[in-house]
Design a protein around this motif. Structure first.
Motif, PDB file in Angstrom:
ATOM      1  N   ASP A  10      43.439 -38.659 -25.737  1.00 32.29           N
ATOM      2  CA  ASP A  10      44.481 -39.641 -25.469  1.00 32.29           C
ATOM      3  C   ASP A  10      44.112 -40.544 -24.274  1.00 32.29           C
ATOM      4  O   ASP A  10      44.987 -40.932 -23.492  1.00 32.29           O
ATOM      5  N   GLY A  11      42.847 -40.807 -24.126  1.00 30.26           N
ATOM      6  CA  GLY A  11      42.386 -41.687 -23.043  1.00 30.26           C
ATOM      7  C   GLY A  11      42.415 -41.060 -21.665  1.00 30.26           C
ATOM      8  O   GLY A  11      42.270 -41.762 -20.657  1.00 30.26           O
ATOM      9  N   ARG A  12      42.637 -39.748 -21.590  1.00 24.93           N
ATOM     10  CA  ARG A  12      42.737 -39.065 -20.287  1.00 24.93           C
ATOM     11  C   ARG A  12      41.875 -37.809 -20.253  1.00 24.93           C
ATOM     12  O   ARG A  12      41.621 -37.182 -21.279  1.00 24.93           O
ATOM     13  N   TRP A  13      41.518 -37.415 -19.031  1.00 24.52           N
ATOM     14  CA  TRP A  13      40.801 -36.148 -18.832  1.00 24.52           C
ATOM     15  C   TRP A  13      41.831 -35.054 -18.640  1.00 24.52           C
ATOM     16  O   TRP A  13      42.720 -35.188 -17.806  1.00 24.52           O
ATOM     17  N   GLN A  14      41.736 -34.016 -19.425  1.00 28.51           N
ATOM     18  CA  GLN A  14      42.807 -33.016 -19.442  1.00 28.51           C
ATOM     19  C   GLN A  14      42.284 -31.588 -19.286  1.00 28.51           C
ATOM     20  O   GLN A  14      41.165 -31.272 -19.669  1.00 28.51           O
ATOM     21  N   LYS A  15      43.196 -30.763 -18.744  1.00 28.77           N
ATOM     22  CA  LYS A  15      42.912 -29.326 -18.639  1.00 28.77           C
ATOM     23  C   LYS A  15      43.494 -28.639 -19.855  1.00 28.77           C
ATOM     24  O   LYS A  15      44.579 -29.000 -20.306  1.00 28.77           O
ATOM     25  N   SER A  16      42.816 -27.623 -20.332  1.00 31.90           N
ATOM     26  CA  SER A  16      43.354 -26.897 -21.476  1.00 31.90           C
ATOM     27  C   SER A  16      44.445 -25.941 -21.015  1.00 31.90           C
ATOM     28  O   SER A  16      44.362 -25.354 -19.928  1.00 31.90           O
ATOM     29  N   ALA A  17      45.452 -25.780 -21.868  1.00 32.40           N
ATOM     30  CA  ALA A  17      46.538 -24.842 -21.566  1.00 32.40           C
ATOM     31  C   ALA A  17      46.052 -23.397 -21.663  1.00 32.40           C
ATOM     32  O   ALA A  17      46.718 -22.474 -21.211  1.00 32.40           O
ATOM     33  N   SER A  18      44.863 -23.207 -22.257  1.00 31.38           N
ATOM     34  CA  SER A  18      44.355 -21.835 -22.420  1.00 31.38           C
ATOM     35  C   SER A  18      44.079 -21.175 -21.079  1.00 31.38           C
ATOM     36  O   SER A  18      44.103 -19.954 -20.952  1.00 31.38           O
ATOM     37  N   GLY A  19      43.796 -22.006 -20.059  1.00 32.88           N
ATOM     38  CA  GLY A  19      43.418 -21.454 -18.755  1.00 32.88           C
ATOM     39  C   GLY A  19      42.032 -20.815 -18.799  1.00 32.88           C
ATOM     40  O   GLY A  19      41.581 -20.213 -17.830  1.00 32.88           O
ATOM     41  N   LYS A  20      41.356 -20.953 -19.939  1.00 36.09           N
ATOM     42  CA  LYS A  20      40.042 -20.316 -20.087  1.00 36.09           C
ATOM     43  C   LYS A  20      38.937 -21.380 -20.041  1.00 36.09           C
ATOM     44  O   LYS A  20      39.191 -22.559 -20.275  1.00 36.09           O
ATOM     45  N   PHE A  21      37.744 -20.917 -19.773  1.00 41.32           N
ATOM     46  CA  PHE A  21      36.618 -21.852 -19.777  1.00 41.32           C
ATOM     47  C   PHE A  21      35.441 -21.251 -20.537  1.00 41.32           C
ATOM     48  O   PHE A  21      35.400 -20.051 -20.816  1.00 41.32           O
ATOM     49  N   VAL A  22      34.493 -22.120 -20.863  1.00 37.77           N
ATOM     50  CA  VAL A  22      33.244 -21.665 -21.490  1.00 37.77           C
ATOM     51  C   VAL A  22      32.123 -21.941 -20.488  1.00 37.77           C
ATOM     52  O   VAL A  22      32.000 -23.062 -19.999  1.00 37.77           O
ATOM     53  N   PRO A  23      31.353 -20.911 -20.130  1.00 38.47           N
ATOM     54  CA  PRO A  23      30.265 -21.140 -19.172  1.00 38.47           C
ATOM     55  C   PRO A  23      29.051 -21.780 -19.850  1.00 38.47           C
ATOM     56  O   PRO A  23      28.760 -21.499 -21.013  1.00 38.47           O
ATOM     57  N   ILE A  24      28.391 -22.649 -19.125  1.00 42.42           N
ATOM     58  CA  ILE A  24      27.137 -23.218 -19.623  1.00 42.42           C
ATOM     59  C   ILE A  24      26.018 -22.637 -18.770  1.00 42.42           C
ATOM     60  O   ILE A  24      25.969 -22.835 -17.550  1.00 42.42           O
ATOM     61  N   ILE A  25      25.173 -21.859 -19.413  1.00 45.65           N
ATOM     62  CA  ILE A  25      24.100 -21.166 -18.698  1.00 45.65           C
ATOM     63  C   ILE A  25      22.882 -22.079 -18.599  1.00 45.65           C
ATOM     64  O   ILE A  25      22.395 -22.577 -19.626  1.00 45.65           O
ATOM     65  N   ASN A  26      22.392 -22.305 -17.420  1.00 45.72           N
ATOM     66  CA  ASN A  26      21.156 -23.067 -17.225  1.00 45.72           C
ATOM     67  C   ASN A  26      20.000 -22.219 -17.777  1.00 45.72           C
ATOM     68  O   ASN A  26      19.782 -21.094 -17.327  1.00 45.72           O
ATOM     69  N   PRO A  27      19.260 -22.764 -18.768  1.00 48.22           N
ATOM     70  CA  PRO A  27      18.207 -21.937 -19.399  1.00 48.22           C
ATOM     71  C   PRO A  27      17.099 -21.530 -18.424  1.00 48.22           C
ATOM     72  O   PRO A  27      16.432 -20.519 -18.655  1.00 48.22           O
ATOM     73  N   THR A  28      16.937 -22.304 -17.354  1.00 47.92           N
ATOM     74  CA  THR A  28      15.863 -22.020 -16.405  1.00 47.92           C
ATOM     75  C   THR A  28      16.256 -20.899 -15.442  1.00 47.92           C
ATOM     76  O   THR A  28      15.514 -19.938 -15.236  1.00 47.92           O
ATOM     77  N   THR A  29      17.458 -21.023 -14.855  1.00 50.15           N
ATOM     78  CA  THR A  29      17.892 -20.021 -13.872  1.00 50.15           C
ATOM     79  C   THR A  29      18.605 -18.853 -14.550  1.00 50.15           C
ATOM     80  O   THR A  29      18.770 -17.800 -13.950  1.00 50.15           O
ATOM     81  N   ARG A  30      19.067 -19.079 -15.762  1.00 51.83           N
ATOM     82  CA  ARG A  30      19.865 -18.127 -16.545  1.00 51.83           C
ATOM     83  C   ARG A  30      21.164 -17.758 -15.832  1.00 51.83           C
ATOM     84  O   ARG A  30      21.717 -16.674 -16.002  1.00 51.83           O
ATOM     85  N   LYS A  31      21.618 -18.718 -15.003  1.00 47.34           N
ATOM     86  CA  LYS A  31      22.910 -18.526 -14.324  1.00 47.34           C
ATOM     87  C   LYS A  31      23.885 -19.605 -14.801  1.00 47.34           C
ATOM     88  O   LYS A  31      23.457 -20.680 -15.255  1.00 47.34           O
ATOM     89  N   THR A  32      25.191 -19.316 -14.662  1.00 53.40           N
ATOM     90  CA  THR A  32      26.197 -20.315 -15.045  1.00 53.40           C
ATOM     91  C   THR A  32      26.027 -21.558 -14.174  1.00 53.40           C
ATOM     92  O   THR A  32      26.023 -21.466 -12.950  1.00 53.40           O
ATOM     93  N   HIS A  33      25.871 -22.697 -14.813  1.00 51.40           N
ATOM     94  CA  HIS A  33      25.663 -23.935 -14.061  1.00 51.40           C
ATOM     95  C   HIS A  33      26.894 -24.816 -14.088  1.00 51.40           C
ATOM     96  O   HIS A  33      27.256 -25.459 -13.107  1.00 51.40           O
ATOM     97  N   PHE A  34      27.555 -24.889 -15.250  1.00 53.75           N
ATOM     98  CA  PHE A  34      28.775 -25.678 -15.413  1.00 53.75           C
ATOM     99  C   PHE A  34      29.777 -24.836 -16.192  1.00 53.75           C
ATOM    100  O   PHE A  34      29.409 -23.834 -16.819  1.00 53.75           O
ATOM    101  N   LYS A  35      31.025 -25.323 -16.133  1.00 53.57           N
ATOM    102  CA  LYS A  35      32.058 -24.698 -16.970  1.00 53.57           C
ATOM    103  C   LYS A  35      32.821 -25.808 -17.674  1.00 53.57           C
ATOM    104  O   LYS A  35      33.085 -26.847 -17.062  1.00 53.57           O
ATOM    105  N   VAL A  36      33.172 -25.577 -18.923  1.00 55.31           N
ATOM    106  CA  VAL A  36      34.001 -26.556 -19.638  1.00 55.31           C
ATOM    107  C   VAL A  36      35.249 -25.859 -20.187  1.00 55.31           C
ATOM    108  O   VAL A  36      35.276 -24.647 -20.329  1.00 55.31           O
TER     109      VAL A  36
END
Ligand code: G3P
Length: 478
Positions: A10-36
């Motif tokens: 809807d033209g806006r950046w929004q938070k999910s009502a789930s309160g949950k996130f999905v981690p994005i693992i950096n393949p090089t460090t194998r650590k969580t780098h971002f969360k969406v």
């Protein structure tokens, strides 16, 4: 959870009502780098509802205005080249220079799409009735191309930006709205790309980007009655999608086992250079990578030697350092590749290099004397491991290529154009490259796979056409 990237709706950046996130693992460090955000099914419902409404207005927006906005988005995308490329380095371990190339190529693709769209969609047809038996000239038929509605775009991890815009831009120029579900690895790069479209000023609701777990929203999206077209690139999930999706146009690209046939008269230096580039760029994680070399036995030793000397020069390490070979995308992918290597070892393949792995990083490996009983002769490693099969005739090569379940691209190296054309005609693949490695681009070329490699044809013009329907108006004279 301020550090969780928001989704776009809807033209806006929004938070999910789930309160949950999905981690994005950096393949090089194998650590969580971002969360969406882990979006919910209710949020998907809402997104598709707004998408439907926005599309109706967008379809009435003049074509030249749609093109103008796309050109603007392309320019902004190129301005944001570096931060987006940096995301690609961190999320999918794409070598730094290739990451920049991906973003620039994407900007060019969006502009080209806008230009092609005004031409392809700017003309229709006019037909008269008396060409068909039994008819007088009493019917005039006018045709034009109309949008499909809501297009769902699902790109893969290996080109989260480029294979997203290759779906978004044709959809938008043709008057559709877009719901993007980016891959987990590459989601932040995709969100940043969407931000460029946001800055360009597209109407709200026209473009949405939902992130989340495939298990939660994957099937829900692809089976959603509000979706009018799916453009998917990825693995065999696509086959499952095609079985579950409704009666809507599907565009799918699902991987390949691209064969490289080397005849006795081939320029072996040229062939070796293309095998290394085609087999090992982005560590073999391309649908169009060379995935099996089929070489005439009489020139095999020379070819393998030439390939090996080039493999020895490949740099191995971090994507930040722009190494040729970087960690593969996930640990499970690395494990899968290792499984193929161990199977080949057990069955007696010749290892041209020592097998070496640290974490997700696998050193480039050429496997010689591979035989049809080995898994790697048929399966797609999606990693820096390349099998060589020695053949005694071109027919044997063609036979191996055609026995595959895949049929994306193939290539043949020879100095004899007549043989090249005959082999090209005989190979059951969507494209055959003569004297070069397989590749999708330039991006306006048709791109399609046969058999399990896909449905429909991509490439800018084909994608625009695929995302439209023909509408006829018939004028009946008295
Ligand atoms: O793997 C995705 C496929 O589309 C390959 O593209 O440009 O690397 O040939 P490209």
């Amino acid at each position: 959870d301020g550090d969780v990237y928001k989704y776009y709706a809807d033209g806006r950046w929004q938070k999910s009502a789930s309160g949950k996130f999905v981690p994005i693992i950096n393949p090089t460090t194998r650590k969580t780098h971002f969360k969406v955000q882990a979006c919910t099914q209710e949020e998907v419902n809402k997104v598709i509802e707004t998408s439907k409404v926005a599309q109706k207005l967008w379809a009435k927006t003049p074509l030249w205005k749609r093109a103008e906005l796309l050109h603007k988005a392309a320019a902004i995308l190129k301005q944001h080249r570096d931060p987006i490329a940096d995301c690609l380095v961190k999320e999918i371990a794409k070598p730094a220079k290739d990451a920049v190339t991906e973003v620039v190529r994407s900007g060019d693709l969006v502009s080209y799409c806008a230009e092609e769209g005004v031409r392809v969609l700017g003309e229709g047809k006019f037909l008269v009735s008396d060409s068909f038996p039994g008819n007088e000239r009493t019917k005039y038929c006018l045709t034009s191309k109309i949008p499909l509605g809501v297009v769902l775009a699902i790109p893969p991890f290996n080109y989260p930006v480029n294979l997203a815009v290759s779906k978004i831009a044709p959809a938008l120029i043709a008057g559709n709205s877009i719901v993007l579900k980016p891959p987990t690895q590459g989601a932040v790069a995709a969100l940043h790309m969407v931000h460029c479209f946001h800055l360009a000023g597209f109407p709200k609701g026209l473009i949405s980007c939902v992130t989340g777990k495939g298990s939660e929203i994957g099937d829900f999206l692809t089976m959603h009655p509000g979706v009018n077209c799916i453009s998917f690139t990825g693995g065999d999930t696509g086959i499952a999608i095609s079985k579950k999706a409704g009666m809507i146009p599907l565009q799918m690209e699902l991987g390949g086992k691209d064969a490289c046939i080397i005849l006795e008269d081939a320029d072996l230096d040229l062939a070796a250079a293309n095998i290394v580039k085609g087999g090992f760029s982005y560590s073999g994680q391309r649908c169009t990578a060379v995935k099996v070399v089929l070489v005439m036995a009489s020139v095999a030793d020379t070819l393998v030697e030439k390939v090996n000397s080039k493999v020895a020069k490949l740099t191995v390490g971090r994507p930040e350092d722009d190494c040729d070979i970087t960690p593969v995308v996930t640990e499970s992918s690395a494990n899968f590749i290792e499984g193929l290597v161990m199977d080949a070892k057990q069955k007696g393949a010749t290892f041209c290099q020592e097998y070496k792995r640290e974490g997700n990083l696998i050193w480039p490996l050429l496997l010689d004397n591979v035989r049809p009983n080995m898994r790697i002769a048929w399966e797609e490693p999606f990693g820096p491991v390349l099998p060589v099969i020695r053949i005694n005739s071109a027919d044997e090569g063609i036979h191996h290529c055609n026995a595959s379940d895949f049929g994306l691209q193939g290539c043949v190296f020879t100095r004899d154009i007549n043989k090249a054309i005959l082999i090209s005609d005989a190979m059951e693949t969507g494209t055959v490259q003569i004297n070069s490695a397989p590749a999708r681009g330039p991006d306006h070329f048709p791109f399609q796979g046969l058999k399990d490699s896909g449905i429909g044809s991509q490439g800018i013009t084909n994608s625009i056409n695929m995302m439209t329907k023909i509408k006829s108006t018939v004028i009946n004279l008295p």
